[in-house]
Design an enzyme around this catalytic site. Structure first.
Site, PDB file in Angstrom:
ATOM      1  N   ALA A 278      -4.759   7.656  -3.932  1.00 16.43           N
ATOM      2  CA  ALA A 278      -3.419   7.185  -4.308  1.00 16.43           C
ATOM      3  C   ALA A 278      -3.573   5.720  -4.705  1.00 16.43           C
ATOM      4  O   ALA A 278      -3.504   4.816  -3.864  1.00 16.43           O
ATOM      5  CB  ALA A 278      -2.462   7.343  -3.146  1.00 16.43           C
TER       6      ALA A 278
ATOM      7  N   SER B  63       0.845  -1.193   0.000  1.00 19.50           N
ATOM      8  CA  SER B  63       0.000   0.000   0.000  1.00 19.50           C
ATOM      9  C   SER B  63       0.882   1.246   0.000  1.00 19.50           C
ATOM     10  O   SER B  63       2.058   1.177  -0.365  1.00 19.50           O
ATOM     11  CB  SER B  63      -0.935  -0.032   1.220  1.00 19.50           C
ATOM     12  OG  SER B  63      -1.919   0.962   1.125  1.00 19.50           O
ATOM     13  N   ASN B  64       0.336   2.369   0.394  1.00 20.59           N
ATOM     14  CA  ASN B  64       1.079   3.640   0.429  1.00 20.59           C
ATOM     15  C   ASN B  64       0.521   4.465   1.590  1.00 20.59           C
ATOM     16  O   ASN B  64      -0.502   4.105   2.174  1.00 20.59           O
ATOM     17  CB  ASN B  64       0.944   4.352  -0.926  1.00 20.59           C
ATOM     18  CG  ASN B  64      -0.499   4.694  -1.238  1.00 20.59           C
ATOM     19  OD1 ASN B  64      -1.131   5.499  -0.565  1.00 20.59           O
ATOM     20  ND2 ASN B  64      -1.054   4.032  -2.256  1.00 20.59           N
ATOM     21  N   PRO B  65       1.197   5.576   1.944  1.00 17.98           N
ATOM     22  CA  PRO B  65       0.808   6.283   3.175  1.00 17.98           C
ATOM     23  C   PRO B  65      -0.379   7.242   3.051  1.00 17.98           C
ATOM     24  O   PRO B  65      -0.615   8.036   3.975  1.00 17.98           O
ATOM     25  CB  PRO B  65       2.069   7.089   3.549  1.00 17.98           C
ATOM     26  CG  PRO B  65       3.089   6.774   2.516  1.00 17.98           C
ATOM     27  CD  PRO B  65       2.408   6.139   1.358  1.00 17.98           C
TER      28      PRO B  65
END
Ligand code: CTP
Length: 239
Positions: A101, A34-36
């Site tokens: 995102a 995933s991403n932040p």
């Protein structure tokens, strides 16, 4: 939060689809890539669209944020789930704002059971996900609706990379922000953005809270792309 420009009713009667948050691509049942992203920008946009009189569908990846009251919330997890939810609904929308995102890659074959540690290197084969915005741009072709607004998180050559995405994905507007800069991007409460329009105009906005960016962006979009009579925001935008 500014209510200038398009005014409180600047999007009255419009259907606005907003995406928010990260996506998660499973490796196995207990792990993911995933991403932040926190969803703060997308959720702020959904709230700002509601304030301007729009009906709002919020397609959101996993976040800790409650959806704004009054939005129809469609929770998703993976990029492909987000693609299906957005592509199904975008045809009816007047405006699509892709603030999520979205993961660019997913694990080709997620394991059905938890992957056990073996001491050896582990290789994951990643394959591209659907580029949702590019597909929306392709479907839209030369028609004016839905208005398409993208975001571009960049670490370098921010405006140049964003301009390339705007053209490649057939967007009306793109909001570029520098990630890795203090006070801007993932997890921050503020954003310093550059807004690019299809006709080549460029606006460099000051450091603003994400609520302020959302308000100003929707006011500018109402004026520029929905023909709402401009007020204060057109002047503010150049500030
Ligand atoms: N986006 C999308 N679907 C994807 C990836 C991105 O719809 N699979 C959207 C994002 O929501 C954003 C815009 O495209 O509005 C730009 O995303 P970004 O990640 O900056 O661009 P990419 O096209 O993925 O290019 P790169 O990661 O190489 O910079």
């Amino acid at each position: 939060m500014g209510a200038a420009g398009g005014g409180r009713e600047g999007l009255a009667g419009r259907l606005v689809l907003v995406t928010s948050g990260p996506t998660r691509e499973p490796i196995d049942p207990v792990r993911f890539i995933s991403n932040p992203a926190t969803g703060r920008m997308g959720h702020a946009l959904a709230a700002a669209a509601l304030e301007r009189g729009a009906r709002v569908v919020l397609v959101t990846g996993p976040t800790a944020l409650p959806p704004p009251a009054g939005a129809e919330c469609v929770p998703v997890t993976t990029a492909e789930e987000m693609a299906a939810a957005v592509l199904e609904r975008a045809g009816a929308a007047d405006l699509v704002v892709m603030a999520a995102a979205v993961g660019d890659y997913r694990v080709e074959r997620p394991a059905d059971f938890k992957v056990k540690k073996s001491g050896d290197a582990l290789e994951l084969r990643l394959v591209p996900t659907t580029d949702i915005l590019a597909e929306l741009g392709r479907r839209k072709g030369g028609s004016p609706r839905p208005v398409l607004v993208g975001f571009a998180a960049e670490t370098d050559q921010v405006a140049a990379h964003a301009a390339e995405k705007l053209a490649r994905k057939n967007l009306d507007c793109i909001v570029a922000n520098a990630v890795g800069v203090a006070g801007s991007g993932f997890g921050s409460g503020t954003n310093q953005v550059t807004v690019l329009w299809r006709d080549g105009r460029r606006e460099d906005w000051p450091l603003l809270t994400k609520d302020e960016v959302a308000a100003r962006l929707l006011d500018r979009v109402a004026v520029e792309l929905f023909g709402v009579r401009g007020g204060q925001s057109a002047r503010e935008a150049g500030r």
